[in-house]
Design an enzyme around this catalytic site. Structure first.
Site, PDB file in Angstrom:
ATOM      1  N   TYR A 142       0.865  -1.177   0.000  1.00 52.70           N
ATOM      2  CA  TYR A 142       0.000   0.000   0.000  1.00 52.70           C
ATOM      3  C   TYR A 142       0.903   1.229   0.000  1.00 52.70           C
ATOM      4  O   TYR A 142       1.437   1.640   1.011  1.00 52.70           O
ATOM      5  CB  TYR A 142      -0.896   0.024   1.235  1.00 52.70           C
ATOM      6  CG  TYR A 142      -1.963  -1.037   1.292  1.00 52.70           C
ATOM      7  CD1 TYR A 142      -2.295  -1.795   0.175  1.00 52.70           C
ATOM      8  CD2 TYR A 142      -2.661  -1.277   2.470  1.00 52.70           C
ATOM      9  CE1 TYR A 142      -3.285  -2.767   0.240  1.00 52.70           C
ATOM     10  CE2 TYR A 142      -3.647  -2.238   2.539  1.00 52.70           C
ATOM     11  CZ  TYR A 142      -3.951  -2.982   1.427  1.00 52.70           C
ATOM     12  OH  TYR A 142      -4.931  -3.940   1.504  1.00 52.70           O
ATOM     13  N   LEU A 151     -17.447  -2.061   1.739  1.00 50.34           N
ATOM     14  CA  LEU A 151     -18.388  -1.044   1.278  1.00 50.34           C
ATOM     15  C   LEU A 151     -18.416  -0.954  -0.239  1.00 50.34           C
ATOM     16  O   LEU A 151     -18.764   0.072  -0.813  1.00 50.34           O
ATOM     17  CB  LEU A 151     -18.028   0.320   1.896  1.00 50.34           C
ATOM     18  CG  LEU A 151     -18.192   0.396   3.413  1.00 50.34           C
ATOM     19  CD1 LEU A 151     -17.622   1.691   3.962  1.00 50.34           C
ATOM     20  CD2 LEU A 151     -19.661   0.250   3.793  1.00 50.34           C
TER      21      LEU A 151
END
Length: 291
Positions: free
Chosen positions: A71, A218
Site C-alpha cells: 500500500y 463497502l
C-alpha cells in the site's frame, strides 16, 4: 452502544472475536489502503492528516489495523508506525506480503521463499516491531507450490517474526489445500452485501473458526451513498436513520461472528460514520430484506 440502540428488535451481535483463539479484537477495524493515492500508489493525505486519522481510529476503540507492504508501496506501514508506535498492548497489526508493485493498480505475485522472507523482514522494519501479529499471504503465486509459500511463513513464525498466518484472495479449493499444510488464522476475500461470490469460503471459515476479513466491505465506495427509498439497503437505512454504508457494515457484522470488517477511509467524518455502525441492530426483517 452506538446511536442506533433501541431502534430495532434484532439481536445485538458480538462485538469482539479472538483471532486464532488468542488475539482478541473488536470486530469492526480499520483498513489503511485509503491512506494511499489512486491505484494504491503514493500518498493520499498529508502525513499529519493520516497520523491524526489513525490515532482517532484507535481512540474510538479500533484494535485491528489491516495494512500491506505494497500500500503505497511502504507508505501505509510507515504511517502506522509514525502514528502509533509504541503500540497499545491491545492493538493487533495485520499486514500482507507476496505481491510486488510496479505502478498504480499493477500487482505481481511474488511467492518465492526468498521474496516472502525479504518482504516480511522489511515490514517488520517499517512497522518498528520484532513480530507482526497477523501476516497474510497477499496472493497465492501460481508459479510456486502453495506448500512452499506457507512453509516459508511457517518458518518465519517459528523464528518469532510472525505470530499468526493468514491468506488473502483464495478459492475454497485453495483454502482446503492450505488446511492440509497449516491452520490459517484468517482469510481476507472480497465480500459485501452486494458481492457474495466468496460465500463458500466464508462458510468454511465459520466451520473452522477462522477469522474472515472482507475486503471492499463497502463495495469500494458503491455502498456509501446517502439513504433514500430505492433499494433494500436504502429502505433499511431509512428505517434506522442510518446511512447505506452503515447498513452494509452492520449486515457484515450480523452475517457471521467470524466476519471482521476493516473499512478504510481518508475522511475523518467517514471514519466516525463507519465506526458508529457497530451500534446498528438489524432485525430479522431487515436481514431478510437484504438477502
Amino acid at each position: 452502544m452506538g446511536p442506533f440502540a433501541g431502534k430495532g428488535t434484532g439481536t445485538v451481535v458480538g462485538t469482539t472475536f479472538e483471532i486464532a483463539g488468542e488475539l482478541r479484537v473488536r470486530r469492526l477495524g480499520y483498513g489503511t489502503a485509503q491512506l494511499t493515492g489512486p491505484g494504491y500508489w503514493g500518498p493520499r493525505l498529508t502525513p499529519g492528516e493520516a497520523v491524526a486519522l489513525l490515532r482517532r481510529a484507535v481512540e474510538r476503540g479500533v484494535t485491528l489495523l489491516d495494512t500491506a507492504d505494497n500500500y503505497g508501496p511502504d507508505i501505509a506501514e510507515e504511517l502506522i508506525a509514525q502514528a502509533l508506535h509504541p503500540y497499545p498492548g491491545d492493538l493487533v497489526l495485520a499486514t500482507k506480503g507476496g505481491v510486488i508493485r510496479t505502478g498504480p493498480d499493477k500487482w505481481h505475485a511474488a511467492g518465492r521463499p526468498e521474496n516472502l522472507r525479504a518482504m516480511c523482514e522489511a515490514s517488520l522494519r517499517r512497522l518498528r516491531t520484532e513480530t507482526v501479529d497477523l501476516y497474510q499471504l497477499h496472493r497465492i503465486d501460481p508459479a510456486v507450490p502453495l506448500a512452499d509459500q506457507l512453509g516459508t511463513l511457517a518458518e518465519l513464525r517459528e523464528e518469532g517474526k510472525i505470530r499468526h498466518i493468514g491468506l488473502d484472495t483464495v478459492t475454497l479449493d485453495q483454502l482446503d489445500e492450505a488446511l492440509t499444510v497449516l491452520r490459517p488464522a484468517s482469510v481476507q476475500n472480497r465480500f459485501n452485501v452486494l458481492d457474495r461470490e466468496s460465500e463458500p469460503v466464508l462458510e468454511r471459515c465459520a466451520e473452522q473458526g477462522i477469522a474472515f476479513l472482507p475486503w471492499f466491505p463497502l463495495g469500494n465506495g458503491s455502498l456509501t451513498t446517502g439513504t433514500g427509498t430505492g433499494t433494500a439497503i436504502e429502505r433499511v437505512a431509512a428505517r434506522h436513520g442510518a446511512t447505506s454504508g452503515q447498513v452494509a457494515l452492520a449486515w457484515l457484522l450480523h452475517r457471521s461472528p467470524v466476519v471482521l470488517p476493516t473499512p478504510g477511509t481518508g475522511s475523518p467524518a467517514h471514519l466516525e460514520e463507519n465506526l458508529d455502525a457497530v451500534g446498528l441492530v438489524l432485525t430479522a426483517e431487515d436481514m431478510h430484506a437484504l438477502e
